[in-house]
Design a protein around this motif. Structure first.
Motif, PDB file in Angstrom:
ATOM      1  N   PRO A   1       4.631 119.616 -18.644  1.00  0.00           N
ATOM      2  CA  PRO A   1       4.377 119.100 -17.292  1.00  0.00           C
ATOM      3  C   PRO A   1       3.638 117.769 -17.247  1.00  0.00           C
ATOM      4  O   PRO A   1       3.933 116.917 -16.399  1.00  0.00           O
ATOM      5  CB  PRO A   1       3.544 120.231 -16.660  1.00  0.00           C
ATOM      6  CG  PRO A   1       4.060 121.456 -17.318  1.00  0.00           C
ATOM      7  CD  PRO A   1       4.312 121.049 -18.749  1.00  0.00           C
ATOM      8  N   TYR A   2       2.688 117.547 -18.159  1.00  0.00           N
ATOM      9  CA  TYR A   2       1.908 116.309 -18.140  1.00  0.00           C
ATOM     10  C   TYR A   2       2.777 115.067 -18.339  1.00  0.00           C
ATOM     11  O   TYR A   2       2.367 113.960 -17.991  1.00  0.00           O
ATOM     12  CB  TYR A   2       0.826 116.382 -19.217  1.00  0.00           C
ATOM     13  CG  TYR A   2      -0.166 115.231 -19.185  1.00  0.00           C
ATOM     14  CD1 TYR A   2      -1.037 115.072 -18.104  1.00  0.00           C
ATOM     15  CD2 TYR A   2      -0.233 114.311 -20.223  1.00  0.00           C
ATOM     16  CE1 TYR A   2      -1.942 114.027 -18.052  1.00  0.00           C
ATOM     17  CE2 TYR A   2      -1.130 113.261 -20.189  1.00  0.00           C
ATOM     18  CZ  TYR A   2      -1.988 113.119 -19.106  1.00  0.00           C
ATOM     19  OH  TYR A   2      -2.879 112.076 -19.066  1.00  0.00           O
TER      20      TYR A   2
ATOM     21  N   ASN B   1       3.450 114.594 -14.674  1.00  0.00           N
ATOM     22  CA  ASN B   1       2.509 115.144 -13.700  1.00  0.00           C
ATOM     23  C   ASN B   1       1.088 114.992 -14.250  1.00  0.00           C
ATOM     24  O   ASN B   1       0.704 115.669 -15.202  1.00  0.00           O
ATOM     25  CB  ASN B   1       2.833 116.620 -13.448  1.00  0.00           C
ATOM     26  CG  ASN B   1       1.868 117.284 -12.479  1.00  0.00           C
ATOM     27  OD1 ASN B   1       1.022 116.632 -11.880  1.00  0.00           O
ATOM     28  ND2 ASN B   1       1.993 118.594 -12.344  1.00  0.00           N
TER      29      ASN B   1
ATOM     30  N   GLY C   1      -0.715 118.083 -14.677  1.00  0.00           N
ATOM     31  CA  GLY C   1       0.046 119.160 -15.299  1.00  0.00           C
ATOM     32  C   GLY C   1      -0.466 119.554 -16.671  1.00  0.00           C
ATOM     33  O   GLY C   1      -1.245 118.832 -17.310  1.00  0.00           O
TER      34      GLY C   1
ATOM     35  N   THR D   1      13.484 126.255  -8.932  1.00  0.00           N
ATOM     36  CA  THR D   1      12.028 126.412  -8.914  1.00  0.00           C
ATOM     37  C   THR D   1      11.523 127.225  -7.729  1.00  0.00           C
ATOM     38  O   THR D   1      10.481 127.867  -7.819  1.00  0.00           O
ATOM     39  CB  THR D   1      11.332 125.036  -8.901  1.00  0.00           C
ATOM     40  OG1 THR D   1      11.806 124.281  -7.778  1.00  0.00           O
ATOM     41  CG2 THR D   1      11.611 124.265 -10.168  1.00  0.00           C
TER      42      THR D   1
ATOM     43  N   LYS E   1      10.270 115.593 -12.047  1.00  0.00           N
ATOM     44  CA  LYS E   1       9.056 115.748 -11.239  1.00  0.00           C
ATOM     45  C   LYS E   1       9.016 117.102 -10.538  1.00  0.00           C
ATOM     46  O   LYS E   1       7.957 117.728 -10.439  1.00  0.00           O
ATOM     47  CB  LYS E   1       8.964 114.604 -10.232  1.00  0.00           C
ATOM     48  CG  LYS E   1       8.744 113.258 -10.899  1.00  0.00           C
ATOM     49  CD  LYS E   1       8.825 112.103  -9.909  1.00  0.00           C
ATOM     50  CE  LYS E   1       8.653 110.764 -10.618  1.00  0.00           C
ATOM     51  NZ  LYS E   1       8.812 109.614  -9.692  1.00  0.00           N
TER      52      LYS E   1
ATOM     53  N   LYS F   1       6.224 119.752 -11.971  1.00  0.00           N
ATOM     54  CA  LYS F   1       5.151 120.045 -11.017  1.00  0.00           C
ATOM     55  C   LYS F   1       4.939 121.539 -10.910  1.00  0.00           C
ATOM     56  O   LYS F   1       3.828 122.009 -10.621  1.00  0.00           O
ATOM     57  CB  LYS F   1       5.493 119.460  -9.647  1.00  0.00           C
ATOM     58  CG  LYS F   1       4.406 119.658  -8.603  1.00  0.00           C
ATOM     59  CD  LYS F   1       4.789 119.021  -7.271  1.00  0.00           C
ATOM     60  CE  LYS F   1       3.704 119.214  -6.231  1.00  0.00           C
ATOM     61  NZ  LYS F   1       4.080 118.602  -4.922  1.00  0.00           N
ATOM     62  N   ARG F   2       6.000 122.304 -11.182  1.00  0.00           N
ATOM     63  CA  ARG F   2       5.949 123.767 -11.054  1.00  0.00           C
ATOM     64  C   ARG F   2       5.801 124.461 -12.407  1.00  0.00           C
ATOM     65  O   ARG F   2       6.082 125.632 -12.552  1.00  0.00           O
ATOM     66  CB  ARG F   2       7.188 124.248 -10.303  1.00  0.00           C
ATOM     67  CG  ARG F   2       7.158 123.834  -8.830  1.00  0.00           C
ATOM     68  CD  ARG F   2       8.550 123.783  -8.229  1.00  0.00           C
ATOM     69  NE  ARG F   2       8.502 123.422  -6.808  1.00  0.00           N
ATOM     70  CZ  ARG F   2       8.393 122.167  -6.359  1.00  0.00           C
ATOM     71  NH1 ARG F   2       8.306 121.142  -7.221  1.00  0.00           N
ATOM     72  NH2 ARG F   2       8.368 121.919  -5.062  1.00  0.00           N
ATOM     73  N   ARG F   3       5.373 123.691 -13.410  1.00  0.00           N
ATOM     74  CA  ARG F   3       5.027 124.223 -14.726  1.00  0.00           C
ATOM     75  C   ARG F   3       6.231 124.862 -15.420  1.00  0.00           C
ATOM     76  O   ARG F   3       6.108 125.887 -16.115  1.00  0.00           O
ATOM     77  CB  ARG F   3       3.872 125.209 -14.609  1.00  0.00           C
ATOM     78  CG  ARG F   3       3.065 125.357 -15.902  1.00  0.00           C
ATOM     79  CD  ARG F   3       1.880 126.282 -15.707  1.00  0.00           C
ATOM     80  NE  ARG F   3       0.836 125.633 -14.915  1.00  0.00           N
ATOM     81  CZ  ARG F   3      -0.225 126.257 -14.429  1.00  0.00           C
ATOM     82  NH1 ARG F   3      -0.376 127.560 -14.632  1.00  0.00           N
ATOM     83  NH2 ARG F   3      -1.132 125.601 -13.732  1.00  0.00           N
TER      84      ARG F   3
END
Length: 304
Positions: free
Chosen positions: A90-91, A94, A97, A223, A250, A254-256
């Protein structure tokens, strides 16, 4: 006598339980021994395709016979986290994230496998000629069409999308989908010094990529309406080549939900019914990592 009889029954029950446990173990061992595994991973080597602007190097540190006559060899390589078959954390897109090391290991293990095949939508025959829809995007409607035939995508699934782009690997020009005027006659060296590399999301080549990916509608559906663990594709990026703002990345990250890019051999997978293992390098604070992606296909004998 009654007490003795109860002891006999108890012993019989224990023996019976052990037999049942042994039977379960035997069935499990037979299942794994008969299972067929498929490697969905590209090997890391000098021909590995990287994102425009990134470089990689491979070198032989030592290959020689030691004074006692025995052999010793060691090689080295320097690569980006996002090289070959790899996972995005995620990072990556994000700021708040998770990095790769934050995921529990079971996030990547024993995942229900789903393969949505859009090869015929990317490669179409029109007027007797094959036409490639280079920037085709998987939509929510494509997913619903798959579910009409195969049932709802199960929880914890890793959803892979086969576009057929893998047949272009390792031809860099073809895999990038570069227009003819930007294609080079020789591949860039993989031995360039990575310390001098400059990563650009908007270099000339990066701005002219053409390959299929996920549409934002597909990412939002998976998601918000399905409880998947990950999503992947057999192209350079989860977003289509001409997507400049990376919307699918994205939404997913954002939702892992972890992402897999450059998946190999997806033509060997059925639509469903297989199990996936996605094992990334354990990179501390990593934005991603090369990943060994393996499918365990269902045992046909056990499905009769």
């Amino acid at each position: 006598m009654a007490s003795s009889s109860r002891r006999v029954k108890l012993k019989d029950a224990i023996k019976s339980k052990k037999l049942v446990q042994a039977g379960i173990l035997l069935l499990a061992l037979c299942s794994y021994s008969n299972a067929k595994y498929v490697d969905l991973t590209y090997a890391l080597n000098k021909e590995t395709i990287v994102w425009p602007g990134r470089q990689l190097s491979f070198n032989t540190e030592i290959e020689k016979k030691l004074p006692d006559g025995s052999w010793f060899a060691s090689k080295g390589f320097c690569i980006s986290e996002h090289t070959s078959t790899h996972m995005d954390a995620p990072y990556h897109f994000n700021e708040l994230g998770w990095t790769l090391d934050k995921f529990p290991i079971d996030t990547f293990m024993d995942l229900p496998g789903v393969c949505i095949d859009i090869y015929d939508k990317v490669h179409r025959y029109e007027g007797g000629e094959l036409r490639t829809v280079s920037n085709y995007v998987l939509t929510k409607e494509d997913i619903l069409e798959w579910e009409d035939k195969n049932g709802a995508i199960p929880a914890r699934a890793l959803v892979l999308v086969r576009t057929g782009w893998g047949k272009r690997w390792p031809n860099r020009n073809e895999y990038y989908g570069l227009p003819q005027e930007l294609r080079t006659t020789t591949e860039k060296s993989a031995d360039a010094n990575p310390k001098n590399s400059t990563v650009e999301l908007e270099s000339t080549e990066a701005s002219n990529l053409n390959f299929p990916g996920f549409d934002a509608s597909a990412a939002l559906f998976l998601t918000s309406e399905r409880q998947i663990n990950g999503a992947g594709i057999d192209t350079l990026s989860l977003d289509a080549g001409n997507a400049k703002t990376f919307p699918a990345h994205k939404i997913f990250l954002k939702r892992r939900i972890f992402l897999i890019e450059n998946a190999a051999n997806l033509h060997l997978l059925p639509a469903k019914g297989f199990t996936l293992f996605a094992i990334p390098f354990k990179v501390d604070a990593g934005t991603g990592a090369p990943t060994r992606l393996i499918a365990k296909l269902p045992d046909e004998k056990n499905n009769l």
